[in-house]
Design a protein around this motif. Structure first.
Motif, PDB file in Angstrom:
ATOM      1  N   GLY A 194     -11.636 -15.821  17.330  1.00 41.10           N
ATOM      2  CA  GLY A 194     -10.575 -16.672  16.797  1.00 41.10           C
ATOM      3  C   GLY A 194     -10.961 -18.140  16.888  1.00 41.10           C
ATOM      4  N   ASP A 195     -10.134 -18.949  16.272  1.00 39.10           N
ATOM      5  CA  ASP A 195     -10.357 -20.394  16.269  1.00 39.10           C
ATOM      6  C   ASP A 195      -9.453 -21.053  17.293  1.00 39.10           C
ATOM      7  N   PHE A 196     -10.026 -21.941  18.084  1.00 30.28           N
ATOM      8  CA  PHE A 196      -9.285 -22.679  19.088  1.00 30.28           C
ATOM      9  C   PHE A 196      -9.626 -24.155  18.934  1.00 30.28           C
ATOM     10  N   ASP A 197      -8.605 -24.990  18.832  1.00 31.91           N
ATOM     11  CA  ASP A 197      -8.803 -26.431  18.681  1.00 31.91           C
ATOM     12  C   ASP A 197      -8.050 -27.166  19.766  1.00 31.91           C
ATOM     13  N   LEU A 198      -8.622 -28.294  20.202  1.00 31.86           N
ATOM     14  CA  LEU A 198      -7.952 -29.181  21.156  1.00 31.86           C
ATOM     15  C   LEU A 198      -7.649 -30.487  20.455  1.00 31.86           C
ATOM     16  N   TYR A 199      -6.441 -31.010  20.662  1.00 32.47           N
ATOM     17  CA  TYR A 199      -6.008 -32.266  20.056  1.00 32.47           C
ATOM     18  C   TYR A 199      -5.662 -33.276  21.141  1.00 32.47           C
ATOM     19  N   CYS A 200      -6.038 -34.508  20.885  1.00 27.80           N
ATOM     20  CA  CYS A 200      -5.595 -35.654  21.679  1.00 27.80           C
ATOM     21  C   CYS A 200      -5.153 -36.679  20.639  1.00 27.80           C
ATOM     22  N   GLY A 201      -3.835 -36.780  20.428  1.00 30.34           N
ATOM     23  CA  GLY A 201      -3.352 -37.599  19.318  1.00 30.34           C
ATOM     24  C   GLY A 201      -3.778 -36.933  18.019  1.00 30.34           C
ATOM     25  N   SER A 202      -4.422 -37.688  17.144  1.00 31.52           N
ATOM     26  CA  SER A 202      -4.884 -37.102  15.882  1.00 31.52           C
ATOM     27  C   SER A 202      -6.346 -36.656  15.955  1.00 31.52           C
ATOM     28  N   TYR A 203      -6.987 -36.840  17.109  1.00 32.84           N
ATOM     29  CA  TYR A 203      -8.382 -36.452  17.307  1.00 32.84           C
ATOM     30  C   TYR A 203      -8.433 -34.960  17.650  1.00 32.84           C
ATOM     31  N   CYS A 204      -9.286 -34.207  16.967  1.00 27.68           N
ATOM     32  CA  CYS A 204      -9.367 -32.762  17.137  1.00 27.68           C
ATOM     33  C   CYS A 204     -10.815 -32.326  17.350  1.00 27.68           C
ATOM     34  N   ASP A 249     -13.342 -28.646  18.509  1.00 28.55           N
ATOM     35  CA  ASP A 249     -13.420 -27.209  18.744  1.00 28.55           C
ATOM     36  C   ASP A 249     -13.289 -26.965  20.248  1.00 28.55           C
ATOM     37  N   ALA A 250     -12.327 -26.148  20.657  1.00 29.38           N
ATOM     38  CA  ALA A 250     -12.084 -25.906  22.079  1.00 29.38           C
ATOM     39  C   ALA A 250     -13.186 -25.080  22.734  1.00 29.38           C
ATOM     40  N   LYS A 251     -14.100 -24.536  21.943  1.00 27.96           N
ATOM     41  CA  LYS A 251     -15.224 -23.784  22.501  1.00 27.96           C
ATOM     42  C   LYS A 251     -16.443 -24.672  22.704  1.00 27.96           C
ATOM     43  N   SER A 252     -16.319 -25.964  22.404  1.00 30.99           N
ATOM     44  CA  SER A 252     -17.435 -26.897  22.494  1.00 30.99           C
ATOM     45  C   SER A 252     -17.263 -27.823  23.699  1.00 30.99           C
ATOM     46  N   ILE A 253     -18.084 -27.619  24.720  1.00 30.15           N
ATOM     47  CA  ILE A 253     -17.982 -28.479  25.905  1.00 30.15           C
ATOM     48  C   ILE A 253     -18.329 -29.928  25.549  1.00 30.15           C
ATOM     49  N   LEU A 254     -19.294 -30.113  24.645  1.00 28.24           N
ATOM     50  CA  LEU A 254     -19.645 -31.484  24.240  1.00 28.24           C
ATOM     51  C   LEU A 254     -18.496 -32.142  23.487  1.00 28.24           C
ATOM     52  N   GLY A 255     -17.826 -31.383  22.620  1.00 28.62           N
ATOM     53  CA  GLY A 255     -16.679 -31.926  21.901  1.00 28.62           C
ATOM     54  C   GLY A 255     -15.568 -32.335  22.851  1.00 28.62           C
ATOM     55  N   ILE A 256     -15.275 -31.481  23.821  1.00 22.24           N
ATOM     56  CA  ILE A 256     -14.209 -31.781  24.780  1.00 22.24           C
ATOM     57  C   ILE A 256     -14.564 -33.008  25.611  1.00 22.24           C
ATOM     58  N   MET A 257     -15.833 -33.166  25.954  1.00 22.21           N
ATOM     59  CA  MET A 257     -16.243 -34.306  26.776  1.00 22.21           C
ATOM     60  C   MET A 257     -16.085 -35.637  26.047  1.00 22.21           C
ATOM     61  N   THR A 258     -15.924 -35.619  24.720  1.00 21.32           N
ATOM     62  CA  THR A 258     -15.709 -36.865  23.977  1.00 21.32           C
ATOM     63  C   THR A 258     -14.234 -37.278  23.981  1.00 21.32           C
ATOM     64  N   MET A 259     -13.378 -36.428  24.544  1.00 16.75           N
ATOM     65  CA  MET A 259     -11.940 -36.709  24.555  1.00 16.75           C
ATOM     66  C   MET A 259     -11.548 -37.439  25.839  1.00 16.75           C
ATOM     67  N   ASP A 260     -10.352 -38.016  25.830  1.00 17.36           N
ATOM     68  CA  ASP A 260      -9.799 -38.662  27.019  1.00 17.36           C
ATOM     69  C   ASP A 260      -9.243 -37.560  27.918  1.00 17.36           C
ATOM     70  N   LEU A 261     -10.012 -37.156  28.918  1.00 19.21           N
ATOM     71  CA  LEU A 261      -9.639 -36.018  29.746  1.00 19.21           C
ATOM     72  C   LEU A 261      -8.514 -36.330  30.723  1.00 19.21           C
ATOM     73  N   LYS A 262      -8.138 -37.589  30.848  1.00 18.41           N
ATOM     74  CA  LYS A 262      -7.016 -37.959  31.712  1.00 18.41           C
ATOM     75  C   LYS A 262      -5.685 -37.712  31.021  1.00 18.41           C
ATOM     76  N   SER A 263      -5.718 -37.588  29.701  1.00 17.85           N
ATOM     77  CA  SER A 263      -4.504 -37.351  28.920  1.00 17.85           C
ATOM     78  C   SER A 263      -4.191 -35.864  28.859  1.00 17.85           C
ATOM     79  N   LEU A 279      -3.776 -32.764  26.680  1.00 20.53           N
ATOM     80  CA  LEU A 279      -4.306 -32.331  25.396  1.00 20.53           C
ATOM     81  C   LEU A 279      -3.446 -31.178  24.889  1.00 20.53           C
ATOM     82  N   TRP A 280      -3.585 -30.887  23.606  1.00 15.45           N
ATOM     83  CA  TRP A 280      -2.847 -29.791  22.986  1.00 15.45           C
ATOM     84  C   TRP A 280      -3.840 -28.817  22.388  1.00 15.45           C
ATOM     85  N   MET A 281      -3.680 -27.532  22.691  1.00 17.23           N
ATOM     86  CA  MET A 281      -4.553 -26.515  22.131  1.00 17.23           C
ATOM     87  C   MET A 281      -3.769 -25.679  21.124  1.00 17.23           C
ATOM     88  N   THR A 282      -4.406 -25.373  20.009  1.00 19.17           N
ATOM     89  CA  THR A 282      -3.864 -24.405  19.065  1.00 19.17           C
ATOM     90  C   THR A 282      -4.849 -23.253  18.983  1.00 19.17           C
TER      91      THR A 282
END
Length: 108
Positions: free
Chosen positions: A56-66, A68-82, A84-87
């Motif tokens: 399945g597809d899993f996405d993480l959102y921080c504001g309008s920034y999205c 892939d929730a399966k990508s550790i590199l993608g997640i590391m580019t987000m503000d991890l103190k905030s 996040l929203w997963m779909t």
């Protein structure tokens, strides 16, 4: 947040994401949003390992920034103190099992 991309209307509400085709005036899909809060990098690593086990597809959102929730590199580019929203787009039975496994990183 509301955005329009190529005739597709996307609206993020408190607990859902609604996607509509403006020309057809019909709902394409609606997804539940799940709050996710990471305490540290170990939580991110566990999260990616767990989510990657599911089809399945899993996405993480921080504001309008999205990302892939399966990508550790993608997640590391987000503000991890905030918060996040997963779909997710997976089977309901998988979603219930996933929610139990992700309990430690899902925000209260």
């Amino acid at each position: 947040m509301t955005e329009v991309f190529h005739g597709i209307y996307v609206k993020m509400c408190k607990s859902k994401i609604l996607v509509m085709d403006i020309k057809q005036k019909g709902v394409i899909f609606m997804k539940d949003k799940i709050k996710v809060k990471f305490k540290d990098i170990n939580d991110v690593s566990k999260f990616v390992r767990i989510v990657s086990q599911y089809d399945g597809d899993f996405d993480l959102y921080c504001g309008s920034y999205c990302v892939d929730a399966k990508s550790i590199l993608g997640i590391m580019t987000m503000d991890l103190k905030s918060i996040l929203w997963m779909t997710s787009n997976c089977e309901q039975s998988d979603k219930e099992r996933l929610m139990r496994e992700l309990k430690p990183v899902i925000a209260a």
